[in-house]
Design a protein around this motif. Structure first.
Motif, PDB file in Angstrom:
ATOM      1  N   VAL A 106      65.573 -87.192  -8.945  1.00  0.00           N
ATOM      2  CA  VAL A 106      64.571 -87.568  -7.948  1.00  0.00           C
ATOM      3  C   VAL A 106      63.419 -86.569  -7.975  1.00  0.00           C
ATOM      4  N   ASP A 107      62.317 -86.927  -7.333  1.00  0.00           N
ATOM      5  CA  ASP A 107      61.135 -86.070  -7.329  1.00  0.00           C
ATOM      6  C   ASP A 107      61.125 -85.059  -6.189  1.00  0.00           C
ATOM      7  N   GLY A 108      61.997 -85.239  -5.213  1.00  0.00           N
ATOM      8  CA  GLY A 108      62.073 -84.315  -4.094  1.00  0.00           C
ATOM      9  C   GLY A 108      63.288 -84.626  -3.247  1.00  0.00           C
ATOM     10  N   ILE A 109      63.772 -83.626  -2.520  1.00  0.00           N
ATOM     11  CA  ILE A 109      64.944 -83.789  -1.660  1.00  0.00           C
ATOM     12  C   ILE A 109      64.630 -83.206  -0.288  1.00  0.00           C
ATOM     13  N   ALA A 110      64.921 -83.970   0.754  1.00  0.00           N
ATOM     14  CA  ALA A 110      64.844 -83.488   2.133  1.00  0.00           C
ATOM     15  C   ALA A 110      66.261 -83.510   2.685  1.00  0.00           C
ATOM     16  N   LEU A 111      66.715 -82.388   3.227  1.00  0.00           N
ATOM     17  CA  LEU A 111      68.100 -82.332   3.683  1.00  0.00           C
ATOM     18  C   LEU A 111      68.251 -81.534   4.966  1.00  0.00           C
ATOM     19  N   THR A 112      69.365 -81.773   5.634  1.00  0.00           N
ATOM     20  CA  THR A 112      69.760 -80.997   6.809  1.00  0.00           C
ATOM     21  C   THR A 112      70.837 -80.011   6.395  1.00  0.00           C
ATOM     22  N   ALA A 113      70.750 -78.795   6.913  1.00  0.00           N
ATOM     23  CA  ALA A 113      71.724 -77.749   6.562  1.00  0.00           C
ATOM     24  C   ALA A 113      72.540 -77.379   7.787  1.00  0.00           C
ATOM     25  N   ALA A 114      73.313 -78.351   8.295  1.00  0.00           N
ATOM     26  CA  ALA A 114      74.164 -78.098   9.454  1.00  0.00           C
ATOM     27  C   ALA A 114      75.257 -77.090   9.121  1.00  0.00           C
ATOM     28  N   LYS A 115      75.714 -77.109   7.877  1.00  0.00           N
ATOM     29  CA  LYS A 115      76.687 -76.138   7.370  1.00  0.00           C
ATOM     30  C   LYS A 115      76.025 -75.469   6.152  1.00  0.00           C
ATOM     31  N   PRO A 116      75.222 -74.433   6.396  1.00  0.00           N
ATOM     32  CA  PRO A 116      74.374 -73.857   5.338  1.00  0.00           C
ATOM     33  C   PRO A 116      75.140 -73.421   4.090  1.00  0.00           C
ATOM     34  N   ASP A 117      76.326 -72.850   4.255  1.00  0.00           N
ATOM     35  CA  ASP A 117      77.082 -72.369   3.094  1.00  0.00           C
ATOM     36  C   ASP A 117      77.374 -73.489   2.104  1.00  0.00           C
ATOM     37  N   ALA A 118      77.564 -74.696   2.629  1.00  0.00           N
ATOM     38  CA  ALA A 118      77.875 -75.832   1.761  1.00  0.00           C
ATOM     39  C   ALA A 118      76.668 -76.282   0.951  1.00  0.00           C
ATOM     40  N   MET A 119      75.471 -75.940   1.408  1.00  0.00           N
ATOM     41  CA  MET A 119      74.242 -76.376   0.748  1.00  0.00           C
ATOM     42  C   MET A 119      73.717 -75.368  -0.273  1.00  0.00           C
ATOM     43  N   LYS A 120      74.226 -74.153  -0.229  1.00  0.00           N
ATOM     44  CA  LYS A 120      73.662 -73.065  -1.035  1.00  0.00           C
ATOM     45  C   LYS A 120      73.622 -73.387  -2.522  1.00  0.00           C
ATOM     46  N   TRP A 143      66.993 -71.658   6.148  1.00  0.00           N
ATOM     47  CA  TRP A 143      66.274 -72.402   5.116  1.00  0.00           C
ATOM     48  C   TRP A 143      65.630 -71.504   4.078  1.00  0.00           C
ATOM     49  N   LYS A 144      65.094 -70.362   4.502  1.00  0.00           N
ATOM     50  CA  LYS A 144      64.459 -69.461   3.527  1.00  0.00           C
ATOM     51  C   LYS A 144      65.495 -68.838   2.599  1.00  0.00           C
ATOM     52  N   ASP A 145      66.623 -68.411   3.173  1.00  0.00           N
ATOM     53  CA  ASP A 145      67.684 -67.822   2.337  1.00  0.00           C
ATOM     54  C   ASP A 145      68.240 -68.841   1.349  1.00  0.00           C
ATOM     55  N   LEU A 146      68.237 -70.106   1.743  1.00  0.00           N
ATOM     56  CA  LEU A 146      68.720 -71.151   0.842  1.00  0.00           C
ATOM     57  C   LEU A 146      67.707 -71.478  -0.257  1.00  0.00           C
ATOM     58  N   GLY A 147      66.451 -71.045  -0.061  1.00  0.00           N
ATOM     59  CA  GLY A 147      65.438 -71.275  -1.085  1.00  0.00           C
ATOM     60  C   GLY A 147      64.665 -72.562  -0.925  1.00  0.00           C
ATOM     61  N   MET A 148      64.625 -73.094   0.301  1.00  0.00           N
ATOM     62  CA  MET A 148      63.869 -74.319   0.529  1.00  0.00           C
ATOM     63  C   MET A 148      62.378 -74.018   0.639  1.00  0.00           C
ATOM     64  N   LEU A 149      61.584 -75.030   0.361  1.00  0.00           N
ATOM     65  CA  LEU A 149      60.131 -74.892   0.357  1.00  0.00           C
ATOM     66  C   LEU A 149      59.565 -74.808   1.767  1.00  0.00           C
ATOM     67  N   GLU A 150      60.062 -75.657   2.669  1.00  0.00           N
ATOM     68  CA  GLU A 150      59.558 -75.732   4.048  1.00  0.00           C
ATOM     69  C   GLU A 150      60.694 -76.142   4.975  1.00  0.00           C
ATOM     70  N   TYR A 151      60.438 -76.015   6.287  1.00  0.00           N
ATOM     71  CA  TYR A 151      61.429 -76.449   7.273  1.00  0.00           C
ATOM     72  C   TYR A 151      60.719 -77.059   8.476  1.00  0.00           C
ATOM     73  N   PHE A 152      61.255 -78.183   8.967  1.00  0.00           N
ATOM     74  CA  PHE A 152      60.676 -78.897  10.108  1.00  0.00           C
ATOM     75  C   PHE A 152      61.758 -79.107  11.173  1.00  0.00           C
ATOM     76  N   GLY A 153      61.529 -78.560  12.354  1.00  0.00           N
ATOM     77  CA  GLY A 153      62.502 -78.723  13.421  1.00  0.00           C
ATOM     78  C   GLY A 153      62.171 -77.807  14.578  1.00  0.00           C
ATOM     79  N   GLN A 154      63.155 -77.573  15.444  1.00  0.00           N
ATOM     80  CA  GLN A 154      62.933 -76.645  16.537  1.00  0.00           C
ATOM     81  C   GLN A 154      63.848 -75.436  16.365  1.00  0.00           C
ATOM     82  N   ASP A 155      63.444 -74.306  16.911  1.00  0.00           N
ATOM     83  CA  ASP A 155      64.291 -73.122  16.945  1.00  0.00           C
ATOM     84  C   ASP A 155      65.311 -73.359  18.041  1.00  0.00           C
ATOM     85  N   GLU A 156      66.537 -73.659  17.654  1.00  0.00           N
ATOM     86  CA  GLU A 156      67.542 -74.102  18.613  1.00  0.00           C
ATOM     87  C   GLU A 156      67.926 -73.014  19.607  1.00  0.00           C
TER      88      GLU A 156
END
Length: 334
Positions: A106-120, A143-156
């Motif tokens: 695919v040309d891009g991936i948007a994902l949720t990291a509810a369990k960040p370790d599983a996404m690493k 998101w930054k530690d995982l190496g994602m480009l950007e993040y959209f959401g609220q600071d929970e």
């Protein structure tokens, strides 16, 4: 700081604003679905066709994710994107879905990291394959530690603190924070923030958010057990509406307030059954996540400077302003 983030949201929206959004149909559930082919031709981006995979931790039947998908579909229709949506609440299964997207090139991936370790590992594989990845909704601290480009959401955590402070001003003394999925980082952060911002006592109650009869009976039992609880805090609209029933069944005088909306929840705020709600604007999260990947591919743009998340909340919905939101909730976008 919030001004900066809101400006980033506005910038991302304005950059795409010349092209109107059109929806496209999809099927729900844990299996993959392909979307975007039925979009109207007028107003569509004149850029090469892209394929974007959106992979979430959504549980079947949770109406919150319908709003995420509608936003994503609107952006996909506008941006000439084929959107492939898939979800699974199991962290390992979600990671496998991301791997499937990588395998499909695919040309891009948007994902949720509810369990960040599983996404690493899978995020690292996507980057190695030259596929940009953006995060949204869950994973604000990772998101930054995982190496994602950007993040959209609220600071929970910050949203939780604001929630707790509001409860204190309203006179609450003993809050029960109901978590519907143990170990989900966004939900845990909300309750942690609540404890920090609330001047009274806070208890945490774990329930199985996929089994509403169990949710109802568990909250009811807790309220019967401890009559000093005067505030139930839920972390999702369906849980809040169920909690209202639990309060009645327990003969409790506790009030209910919640995170997140659906149209039934907005009605409950309007009629006073739910005290207030925090809206993180899931439609906006889905829209911006997909649009961000188009902007990056089409023009090299990215919001937040690669270091700051783009905040979409928290916004408090109360009886005083619920009418202004009800129109959009009724059409399924808030």
């Amino acid at each position: 700081m919030h001004r900066h983030h809101r400006a980033a949201i506005l910038t991302a929206t304005v950059l795409a604003g010349a092209l109107f959004a059109a929806g496209c149909s999809s099927s729900s559930g844990g299996k993959k679905s392909e979307e975007g082919g039925a979009a109207a031709a007028a107003g569509k981006a004149d850029t090469p066709r892209m394929t974007v995979a959106m992979v979430t931790h959504a549980s079947p039947g949770d109406t919150f994710w319908d709003l995420i998908r509608k936003g994503a579909q609107a952006a996909a229709a506008k941006d000439n994107i084929k959107l492939v949506y898939s979800s699974d609440p199991g962290a390992g299964n979600q990671a496998n879905l991301v791997q499937n997207a990588i395998d499909q090139k695919v040309d891009g991936i948007a994902l949720t990291a509810a369990k960040p370790d599983a996404m690493k590992d899978v995020v690292a594989k996507a980057k190695a394959a030259g596929i940009p990845v953006v995060g949204f909704n869950s994973g604000a601290d990772d998101w930054k530690d995982l190496g994602m480009l950007e993040y959209f959401g609220q600071d929970e955590n910050i949203a939780g603190q604001a929630f707790g402070e509001r409860l204190g001003r309203l006179g609450a003394k003993h809050a029960l924070c109901v978590i519907q999925e143990q170990g989900q980082v966004a939900l845990e952060a909300r309750c942690a923030g609540l404890k920090k911002g609330f001047s009274g006592k806070t208890d945490t109650l774990y329930v199985n958010g996929t089994d509403m009869p169990s949710v109802k009976s568990t909250i009811t039992a807790k309220l019967k057990q401890d009559s000093s609880i005067d505030q139930v805090v839920t972390l999702g609209a369906p849980i809040a509406l169920t909690a209202v029933q639990s309060v009645g069944d327990a003969g409790s005088k506790a009030k209910v307030a919640t995170f997140d909306l659906n149209k039934e929840l907005v009605k409950a705020v309007q009629n006073g059954k739910v005290e207030f709600a925090v809206d993180q604007q899931p439609y906006l999260q889905g829209y911006l996540a997909v649009d961000a990947l188009w902007l990056y591919r089409a023009n090299g743009n990215f919001s937040g400077g690669g270091t700051a998340p783009v905040l979409t909340g928290p916004a408090f919905i109360t009886k005083d302003n619920a009418d202004a939101v009800a129109e959009f909730a009724a059409q399924g976008t808030r």
